[in-house]
Structure formats: structure tokens, C-alpha cells
Design a protein around this motif. Sequence first.
Motif, PDB file in Angstrom:
ATOM      1  N   ALA A  72       1.969   6.491  -7.078  1.00  0.00           N
ATOM      2  CA  ALA A  72       0.967   7.252  -7.434  1.00  0.00           C
ATOM      3  C   ALA A  72       1.212   8.851  -7.326  1.00  0.00           C
ATOM      4  O   ALA A  72       0.815   9.760  -7.967  1.00  0.00           O
ATOM      5  N   SER A  73       1.748   9.201  -5.990  1.00  0.00           N
ATOM      6  CA  SER A  73       2.436  10.472  -5.874  1.00  0.00           C
ATOM      7  C   SER A  73       3.475  11.215  -6.459  1.00  0.00           C
ATOM      8  O   SER A  73       3.696  12.238  -6.380  1.00  0.00           O
ATOM      9  N   GLY A  74       4.135  10.160  -7.385  1.00  0.00           N
ATOM     10  CA  GLY A  74       5.388  10.492  -7.846  1.00  0.00           C
ATOM     11  C   GLY A  74       6.551  10.357  -6.705  1.00  0.00           C
ATOM     12  O   GLY A  74       7.714  10.967  -7.336  1.00  0.00           O
ATOM     13  N   ASP A  75       6.411  10.126  -5.419  1.00  0.00           N
ATOM     14  CA  ASP A  75       7.727   9.918  -4.497  1.00  0.00           C
ATOM     15  C   ASP A  75       8.484   8.719  -4.851  1.00  0.00           C
ATOM     16  O   ASP A  75       9.671   9.001  -4.525  1.00  0.00           O
ATOM     17  N   PHE A  76       7.930   7.833  -5.611  1.00  0.00           N
ATOM     18  CA  PHE A  76       8.900   6.501  -5.780  1.00  0.00           C
ATOM     19  C   PHE A  76       8.880   6.290  -7.264  1.00  0.00           C
ATOM     20  O   PHE A  76       7.711   6.696  -8.070  1.00  0.00           O
ATOM     21  N   ASP A  84       0.777  -1.208   0.004  1.00  0.00           N
ATOM     22  CA  ASP A  84      -0.099  -0.129  -0.038  1.00  0.00           C
ATOM     23  C   ASP A  84       0.814   1.323  -0.033  1.00  0.00           C
ATOM     24  O   ASP A  84       0.553   2.207  -0.637  1.00  0.00           O
ATOM     25  N   VAL A  85       1.962   1.189   0.697  1.00  0.00           N
ATOM     26  CA  VAL A  85       2.962   2.520   0.801  1.00  0.00           C
ATOM     27  C   VAL A  85       3.581   2.782  -0.485  1.00  0.00           C
ATOM     28  O   VAL A  85       3.658   3.847  -0.911  1.00  0.00           O
ATOM     29  N   LEU A  86       4.144   1.542  -0.985  1.00  0.00           N
ATOM     30  CA  LEU A  86       4.663   1.601  -2.272  1.00  0.00           C
ATOM     31  C   LEU A  86       4.074   2.184  -3.428  1.00  0.00           C
ATOM     32  O   LEU A  86       4.123   2.900  -4.203  1.00  0.00           O
ATOM     33  N   GLU A  87       2.616   1.621  -3.544  1.00  0.00           N
ATOM     34  CA  GLU A  87       1.507   2.213  -4.241  1.00  0.00           C
ATOM     35  C   GLU A  87       1.129   3.398  -4.239  1.00  0.00           C
ATOM     36  O   GLU A  87       1.047   4.123  -5.230  1.00  0.00           O
ATOM     37  N   ALA A  88       1.018   4.079  -2.905  1.00  0.00           N
ATOM     38  CA  ALA A  88       0.817   5.248  -2.838  1.00  0.00           C
ATOM     39  C   ALA A  88       2.064   6.280  -3.327  1.00  0.00           C
ATOM     40  O   ALA A  88       2.054   7.359  -3.970  1.00  0.00           O
ATOM     41  N   GLY A  89       3.134   5.768  -2.945  1.00  0.00           N
ATOM     42  CA  GLY A  89       4.253   6.541  -3.284  1.00  0.00           C
ATOM     43  C   GLY A  89       4.415   6.458  -4.820  1.00  0.00           C
ATOM     44  O   GLY A  89       5.061   7.608  -5.378  1.00  0.00           O
TER      45      GLY A  89
END
Length: 147
Positions: A135-139, A128-133
Motif C-alpha cells: 500500500a505504501s509502495g515500499d514493496f 499485515d506488514v506486506l500489505e502495508a508495504g
Amino acid sequence: MPSGKRDEICSAALRLFVEKGIAATTTREIAGSADTAEGNIYRYFKSKDHLAKYVFETCASRLMGALTQSMADVSRPAERLKVLIRAMFEFYRREPDAFRFILLSHQMNLARVDTLYGKSLPKELFVDVLEAGVASGDFRMVDPVLA
């Protein structure tokens, strides 16, 4: 029979499963380590496999609680990933046998459950954290399950 006997059986099983593996550990050894009769194991568990699955679910649930709590006040994906990693190391430091058993269980059928009594497995927090990252462009783009 004392109410703590089930916990003693689970603790003994965890130690032996980590040390010897599930297949090589006998219920007689578990009973001896828990200072109880072998038949008492079957008062709580249908089989050694049922006991192993229960121990896995209990350990994974404790890890899940530690990971979830670590993210309580953090919202950005990069920071969430950092606190998750720290929480994993802290859990290992606090409960090394539980952590080892969780890792070992991923090579066995025990880890093939999708949920623990309706709760996600700890790995799902990372996904979930990786998917959110992503999606937000952080990763950068990455398959979160493989990562």
C-alpha cells in the motif's frame, strides 16, 4: 500432584511430537518422559489431540509475543519485515523444538485455527506488514498470504 506437572507433560509432548510426530507418539511415552502416570495426562487434557493443539497454541503464542515485541519501535514496512525475520531466527535459536513444531503443525490440522484465543496467528503479522508495504509502495504488488 505438583502444579508444574502440566508443564512437564507439555515439554515432554513437544519433544516427542517433534522427534516422532503426533500420530507416532503415544500417551504412554509422553507420561514416561514426563515421569508421571499416563492417567495424569487426562487430568489436564481430554485427549492426545487436545494436548497437541494446546502445545501448538502455546508455542505459537510465544512466537507471536516475540514477533510483536520485535516490531514495537519500528513503523516502516521494510524495517518491520527485517525485524520480523530476525525475530523468527532468534526464536528458532532460543526455542528450536517450539519453532520446529510450529512448522510441522502447518502440515496438520493444528494450524487450521484462525486465531489463538482471539489473537492472530504469527503469519498474520507478516501478512499485515506486506500489505502495508504494498500500500505504501515500499514493496511490489504481491499476494501477501502467498508471500
